[in-house]
Design a protein around this motif. Sequence first.
Motif, PDB file in Angstrom:
ATOM      1  N   GLY A 101     -56.792 -14.189 -32.572  1.00 36.45           N
ATOM      2  CA  GLY A 101     -56.735 -12.821 -32.040  1.00 36.45           C
ATOM      3  C   GLY A 101     -55.821 -11.932 -32.862  1.00 36.45           C
ATOM      4  O   GLY A 101     -55.009 -12.398 -33.661  1.00 36.45           O
ATOM      5  N   LYS A 102     -55.944 -10.639 -32.617  1.00 40.41           N
ATOM      6  CA  LYS A 102     -55.157  -9.638 -33.352  1.00 40.41           C
ATOM      7  C   LYS A 102     -53.664  -9.792 -33.062  1.00 40.41           C
ATOM      8  O   LYS A 102     -53.253  -9.933 -31.907  1.00 40.41           O
ATOM      9  N   GLU A 103     -52.868  -9.722 -34.113  1.00 48.19           N
ATOM     10  CA  GLU A 103     -51.405  -9.682 -34.007  1.00 48.19           C
ATOM     11  C   GLU A 103     -50.975  -8.276 -34.349  1.00 48.19           C
ATOM     12  O   GLU A 103     -51.422  -7.723 -35.357  1.00 48.19           O
ATOM     13  N   THR A 152     -47.716  -5.180 -34.485  1.00 48.51           N
ATOM     14  CA  THR A 152     -46.336  -4.710 -34.333  1.00 48.51           C
ATOM     15  C   THR A 152     -46.379  -3.225 -34.010  1.00 48.51           C
ATOM     16  O   THR A 152     -47.035  -2.452 -34.706  1.00 48.51           O
ATOM     17  N   THR A 209     -43.156  -6.979 -31.814  1.00 48.76           N
ATOM     18  CA  THR A 209     -44.358  -7.652 -32.310  1.00 48.76           C
ATOM     19  C   THR A 209     -45.049  -8.417 -31.178  1.00 48.76           C
ATOM     20  O   THR A 209     -44.397  -9.182 -30.465  1.00 48.76           O
ATOM     21  N   MET A 269     -47.814 -11.075 -30.329  1.00 55.37           N
ATOM     22  CA  MET A 269     -48.631 -12.137 -30.905  1.00 55.37           C
ATOM     23  C   MET A 269     -49.954 -12.275 -30.132  1.00 55.37           C
ATOM     24  O   MET A 269     -50.044 -11.850 -28.979  1.00 55.37           O
TER      25      MET A 269
END
Lengths: 180, 180
Positions: free
Chosen positions: A84-86, A88, A135, A137
């Motif tokens: 999946g998209k991480e 920040t 951020t 996760m």
Amino acid sequence: MKRSEVIEMRELALQYYAKAGIILTDEEKANIEVADLGLGMVKTVGLEIVTYINTERVCAKEMVLIPHQVCPEHRHVPTDGNEGKEETFRCRYGKVYLYTDTNKNAKKEDVSIPLPPTDVTVFDETILLPGQQFTIMPGTLHWFAAGEEGAVISEFSTRSTDETDWFTDKRIVREPKVEE
Amino acid sequence: MKRSEVIEMRELALQYYAKAGIILTDEEKANIEVADLGLGMVKTVGLEIVTYINTERVCAKEMVLIPHQVCPEHRHVPTDGNEGKEETFRCRYGKVYLYTDTNKNAKKEDVSIPLPPTDVTVFDETILLPGQQFTIMPGTLHWFAAGEEGAVISEFSTRSTDETDWFTDKRIVREPKVEE
């Protein structure tokens, strides 16, 4: 959402990009994404987005929340065989109230803003002022809102596949039609 | 590079971040990376960097070039079994003169700034003003310089592995010692 609402929200968003000192091209200004997620209350639940880049590997966006506007609770799930998209979030202007499931014991009562008119189930609060970042996760449930001055937030992430996001509020549609 | 030069360059860089309206934390300000790449002429060849985030998948930086400062020619090579770094530069302040090997027929004479005192072999010029951006795919040779006002450049990329970069100028050392 009506076309007139999209235009109104774009004009509002431009004021916040300007407050943050963010310089956009004319094309970017004309194409600001206004997301109401099908809930029909964009000034309360929704957000405004300029996507700078979104390749197979990298995405960067500049997001606006008008005062008290809320991005509803969601998480980024594995997509196209990738994790999946991480992402920040870095606050550039205003104040961001961000909620995640990092501390699963956090309760509704720990939220220092009024609860939004969309389902939320995670309440671990992080407040971001300009220059501060957080951020998120993959798989982390999160939602966020602006304070009374609104907010501009840079997002640095892996490929954006927001169309596969999992939302808590089952009324949500990621790409609702714009009515003429 | 002497410690006093690092301090001087950090103070200079702060002026440019301020011109661009970039808000940094005190910790970020105190730790601005000053890279002279071992060439010993940082005001001419070098750059100043704040790294916001650098995970396994995503990196974001805010770079400063003082007036006419040059980031020397290099390319990002495969590292740790992954494809080389992909990066998008977005100009936030000033003017960026970027050179790549996109048009391999471009010649020295096509470069509209004085050639730098470091080896350069690619001359396809792209000029970036605030709000304009360019994406550099892995393996692309590139170098860039600021105009007379300096420049602030946001970089959105995959994981930064700059320590494995391939530089054209064989005198370059990516992480030279700072002398006390």
